[in-house]
Design an enzyme around this catalytic site. Sequence first.
Site: not given
Length: 317
Positions: A36-37, A72, A90, A139, A167, A185-186, A277
């Site tokens: 899925s990802t 997962a 999930n 999350y 981290f 992501h940065l 953000r």
Amino acid sequence: MSRKYLVTGGAGYVGSVVAQHLIEAGHEVTVLDNLSTGFREGVPAGAKFIEGDIRDAAKWLDSSYDAVLHFAAFSQVGESVVKPEKYWDNNVGGTMALLAAMREADVRKLVFSSTAATYGEPVSSPITETDPTAPTSPYGASKLAVDHMITGEAAAHGLGAVSLRYFNVAGAYGEQGERHDPESHLIPLVLQVAQGKREAISIFGDDYPTPDGTCVRDYIHVADLAQAHLLAVDAATPGEHLICNLGNGNGFSVREVIETVRQVTGHPIPEVTAPRRGGDPAILVASAATARERLGWNPTRADLAGIVADAWAFAQR
Ligand code: UDP
């Protein structure tokens, strides 16, 4: 001694690097991933691949497995805020099914991919495992719920488990590196600027209470992270749920990361300041003393320039 491991999510970034390390250490690896990802080509050569869902783990898990390494999950903080049900279904529902399958098959060792997001806004820095957990996103809440499930499973049913709270994972190893779609992501985003795929990097907030006003994070090389998983699977003790933070204990600001990318790539990297953000704590730095003491973990790639250089080599493939 060669062992047999099920790696859920082994077609994703961290899971594929850990699967690769397990194979290099001489173990037999089965990757279970519903793609899925993840990416089919992320599954390392030498691993058996099952395209399937963790909810159906009972179909494939049997007592020949020595342990499960469980990666997962959905992992986008922002998405979890707008689709929390997707994360509970999930991350929590899937893991419940996986734990049931492990119980049924009598597979009694687990290493779980947890996260610094379980802590939320830190009360002190560096963060230790006994600090309060107050996640600021679904999350983080879903990962914390799984950690609680695992604690109960260890106490009631003798599971030996280690949760590793990552981290900011970065860098690449072999053929495997970081790619998400969309990318959030940065480091991969700044590298896209260096490649000319983006015009500028947005700095999400420059008025945080940090030395240069931008958020500070603890970046850890994915290969150091993988080593911790190999140590964790050996350290898993029946009836115990050990929780370890994984980071280098060094914080780098968003501006310091951008400057490091300039040095590594030789590209000027235009930057623009953007609003904060939602849900970003100012500073997230790990105390990894528990991982060092209990796992014997000793990261060897803590240098930010080296982490960025490996990510840059991967981005240019
Ligand atoms: N960040 C940023 N611009 C971006 C992406 C990220 O300024 O385009 C900041 C983000 O606000 C955070 C830090 O970079 O302070 C690391 O973000 P990332 O998403 O890589 O990891 P997180 O800390 O959320 O796990």
